[in-house]
Design an enzyme around this catalytic site. Sequence first.
Site, PDB file in Angstrom:
ATOM      1  N   ASP A 130       1.005  -1.220   0.191  1.00  0.00           N
ATOM      2  CA  ASP A 130      -0.125   0.113  -0.151  1.00  0.00           C
ATOM      3  C   ASP A 130       0.878   1.150  -0.121  1.00  0.00           C
ATOM      4  O   ASP A 130       1.988   1.265   0.452  1.00  0.00           O
ATOM      5  CB  ASP A 130      -0.684  -0.074   1.131  1.00  0.00           C
ATOM      6  CG  ASP A 130      -1.976  -0.957   1.311  1.00  0.00           C
ATOM      7  OD1 ASP A 130      -2.232  -1.332   0.194  1.00  0.00           O
ATOM      8  OD2 ASP A 130      -2.793  -0.994   2.321  1.00  0.00           O
ATOM      9  N   ARG A 182      -1.111  -0.901  -8.596  1.00  0.00           N
ATOM     10  CA  ARG A 182      -2.645  -0.625  -8.281  1.00  0.00           C
ATOM     11  C   ARG A 182      -2.567   0.901  -8.438  1.00  0.00           C
ATOM     12  O   ARG A 182      -1.709   1.813  -7.693  1.00  0.00           O
ATOM     13  CB  ARG A 182      -3.073  -1.094  -6.649  1.00  0.00           C
ATOM     14  CG  ARG A 182      -4.390  -0.206  -6.255  1.00  0.00           C
ATOM     15  CD  ARG A 182      -4.404  -0.359  -4.902  1.00  0.00           C
ATOM     16  NE  ARG A 182      -4.414  -1.682  -4.078  1.00  0.00           N
ATOM     17  CZ  ARG A 182      -4.368  -1.947  -3.045  1.00  0.00           C
ATOM     18  NH1 ARG A 182      -3.707  -0.948  -2.184  1.00  0.00           N
ATOM     19  NH2 ARG A 182      -4.484  -2.977  -2.613  1.00  0.00           N
TER      20      ARG A 182
HETATM   21  C1  LIG Z   1      -8.721  -1.174  -3.133  1.00  0.00           C
HETATM   22  C2  LIG Z   1      -8.331   0.092  -2.660  1.00  0.00           C
HETATM   23  C3  LIG Z   1      -7.199   0.215  -2.262  1.00  0.00           C
HETATM   24  C4  LIG Z   1      -6.575   1.583  -1.873  1.00  0.00           C
HETATM   25  N1  LIG Z   1      -5.318   1.715  -1.654  1.00  0.00           N
HETATM   26  C5  LIG Z   1      -4.912   2.935  -1.192  1.00  0.00           C
HETATM   27  C6  LIG Z   1      -3.505   3.050  -0.809  1.00  0.00           C
HETATM   28  O1  LIG Z   1      -2.788   2.144  -0.931  1.00  0.00           O
HETATM   29  N2  LIG Z   1      -3.032   4.304  -0.663  1.00  0.00           N
HETATM   30  C7  LIG Z   1      -3.975   5.399  -0.755  1.00  0.00           C
HETATM   31  O2  LIG Z   1      -3.595   6.558  -0.196  1.00  0.00           O
HETATM   32  N3  LIG Z   1      -5.239   5.403  -0.965  1.00  0.00           N
HETATM   33  C8  LIG Z   1      -6.015   4.044  -1.135  1.00  0.00           C
HETATM   34  N4  LIG Z   1      -7.143   3.626  -1.423  1.00  0.00           N
HETATM   35  C9  LIG Z   1      -8.073   4.947  -1.188  1.00  0.00           C
HETATM   36  C10 LIG Z   1      -8.282   5.988  -2.476  1.00  0.00           C
HETATM   37  O3  LIG Z   1      -7.112   6.639  -2.612  1.00  0.00           O
HETATM   38  C11 LIG Z   1      -9.401   6.868  -2.218  1.00  0.00           C
HETATM   39  O4  LIG Z   1      -9.173   7.406  -1.002  1.00  0.00           O
HETATM   40  C12 LIG Z   1     -10.690   6.125  -1.931  1.00  0.00           C
HETATM   41  O5  LIG Z   1     -10.683   4.938  -2.912  1.00  0.00           O
HETATM   42  C13 LIG Z   1     -11.866   7.235  -2.547  1.00  0.00           C
HETATM   43  O6  LIG Z   1     -11.712   7.655  -3.804  1.00  0.00           O
HETATM   44  P1  LIG Z   1     -12.284   7.188  -5.158  1.00  0.00           P
HETATM   45  O7  LIG Z   1     -11.484   6.716  -6.403  1.00  0.00           O
HETATM   46  O8  LIG Z   1     -13.135   5.961  -4.887  1.00  0.00           O
HETATM   47  O9  LIG Z   1     -13.470   8.464  -5.576  1.00  0.00           O
HETATM   48  P2  LIG Z   1     -14.124   9.949  -5.103  1.00  0.00           P
HETATM   49  O10 LIG Z   1     -13.644  10.724  -5.968  1.00  0.00           O
HETATM   50  O11 LIG Z   1     -13.654  10.035  -3.632  1.00  0.00           O
HETATM   51  O12 LIG Z   1     -15.424   9.174  -4.974  1.00  0.00           O
HETATM   52  C14 LIG Z   1     -16.092   9.066  -6.121  1.00  0.00           C
HETATM   53  C15 LIG Z   1     -17.510   8.349  -5.524  1.00  0.00           C
HETATM   54  O13 LIG Z   1     -16.974   6.738  -4.959  1.00  0.00           O
HETATM   55  C16 LIG Z   1     -18.022   6.737  -3.696  1.00  0.00           C
HETATM   56  N5  LIG Z   1     -17.049   6.807  -2.740  1.00  0.00           N
HETATM   57  C17 LIG Z   1     -15.990   7.034  -2.496  1.00  0.00           C
HETATM   58  N6  LIG Z   1     -15.430   6.736  -1.150  1.00  0.00           N
HETATM   59  C18 LIG Z   1     -16.613   6.274  -0.363  1.00  0.00           C
HETATM   60  C19 LIG Z   1     -16.717   6.107   1.043  1.00  0.00           C
HETATM   61  N7  LIG Z   1     -15.765   5.880   1.899  1.00  0.00           N
HETATM   62  N8  LIG Z   1     -17.948   5.881   1.265  1.00  0.00           N
HETATM   63  C20 LIG Z   1     -18.783   5.534   0.228  1.00  0.00           C
HETATM   64  N9  LIG Z   1     -18.960   5.972  -0.924  1.00  0.00           N
HETATM   65  C21 LIG Z   1     -17.688   6.595  -1.372  1.00  0.00           C
HETATM   66  C22 LIG Z   1     -19.058   7.943  -3.917  1.00  0.00           C
HETATM   67  O14 LIG Z   1     -19.978   7.249  -4.610  1.00  0.00           O
HETATM   68  C23 LIG Z   1     -18.121   8.955  -4.574  1.00  0.00           C
HETATM   69  O15 LIG Z   1     -19.138  10.018  -5.248  1.00  0.00           O
HETATM   70  C24 LIG Z   1      -7.476   2.726  -1.971  1.00  0.00           C
HETATM   71  C25 LIG Z   1      -8.761   2.339  -2.405  1.00  0.00           C
HETATM   72  C26 LIG Z   1      -9.154   1.238  -2.977  1.00  0.00           C
HETATM   73  C27 LIG Z   1     -10.546   1.095  -3.366  1.00  0.00           C
END
Ligand SMILES: Cc1cc2nc3c(=O)[nH]c(=O)nc-3n(C[C@H](O)[C@H](O)[C@H](O)COP(=O)(O)OP(=O)(O)OC[C@H]3O[C@@H](n4cnc5c(N)ncnc54)[C@H](O)[C@@H]3O)c2cc1C
Length: 310
Positions: A130, A182
């Site tokens: 991560d 990722r």
């Molecule tokens: C499998 C996975 C691994 C990850 N690993 C890391 C990592 O190693 N390092 C790191 O910094 N980040 C990591 N993240 C977190 C990532 O960086 C984002 O902060 C997070 O995924 C929210 O961004 P988004 O792309 O979903 O879009 P956003 O633009 O934040 O949201 C888009 C849409 O997604 C939905 N959504 C997003 N988050 C939520 C929530 N918490 N609850 C409900 N609905 C939500 C909503 O519908 C929103 O409108 C990971 C995420 C995933 C899915």
Amino acid sequence: MLRSSLIWLSRQKSIFRFVRNNSLAKGFASRFVAGETIDSACTAVAALNAAGISASLDVLGESCTNEGEARETGRMYLEVLDEIARRKLDANVSVKMTALGQDISDAVCEEITRSILERARQYGTFVRLDMEGSDYTQRTLDFFSQRLFTDFPENVGIVLQSMMRRTAQDTAWAVEKQCRVRLCKGAYLEPASVAFPDKRDVDRTFVDCAKVLIEHGRYPGLATHDPAIIAEISAWATSKGIGADRFEYQMLNGVRRDLQEQLVRDGWRLRVYVPFGTQWYPYLMRRLAERPANIWFIAGNVLRETFRRR
Ligand SMILES: Cc1cc2nc3c(=O)[nH]c(=O)nc-3n(C[C@H](O)[C@H](O)[C@H](O)COP(=O)(O)OP(=O)(O)OC[C@H]3O[C@@H](n4cnc5c(N)ncnc54)[C@H](O)[C@@H]3O)c2cc1C
């Protein structure tokens, strides 16, 4: 403002001590976190697998400065890998380098991480490193490329965050190395000197880098719940004749389950990140920071509990 407050709260250990014993907070956490034990986590993975979804198990914990704790986390990961194999689950693991001793010494961190990678290789599975805050970006990529990737090219991969200004360059670097990436947007609060302040730039970089990784990289994981981005990438891949076996979408446990089901129905590959363990508080606060609307979910539960007690 709310987001930065929640991220600040995520770092307060004294608040965690208080919250850990609070049944309401635990109830909310259970939406995102698969319990505190390996058994509860594997049960959650089995349910995902039954729905056609792969998983990545994460033992919650970060920023550890005590060698004993780092070794204990490493030992838990070995147990997790054994249990995944024993139950024949479709799952790999995700690790945070700071939980494995990155802030103690590179030597300790390397020893623990290599033991996990040896076990992963034995089972033919995969370990994702991560990515944490920007202070760790270069250190983590150096650690990966100088100490791990050469010996475990099939078993270890990195994470890049599209909020970071450097990510297009890092994507090109990863493509050249042919290492598995990722791609996510990034969950940490970063200064504008290193990260895009405008979300449109974060989203555009995500799509651009995703396309590069799908076309030229090695089986990338696209970690997002963003329906517009998913629609754009899926349509683009289809128009280019790129099959569903060339990449996977990744989402967080408990987030946008509707979209998760839809992706599987549409024939795309999906992996869900399943965190578990006692250290769930910072993780939970970051999820709240991403979507403060979840606070209303908590408030709703408070009201329900209050009325039930009457
Ligand atoms: C499998 C996975 C691994 C990850 N690993 C890391 C990592 O190693 N390092 C790191 O910094 N980040 C990591 N993240 C977190 C990532 O960086 C984002 O902060 C997070 O995924 C929210 O961004 P988004 O792309 O979903 O879009 P956003 O633009 O934040 O949201 C888009 C849409 O997604 C939905 N959504 C997003 N988050 C939520 C929530 N918490 N609850 C409900 N609905 C939500 C909503 O519908 C929103 O409108 C990971 C995420 C995933 C899915």
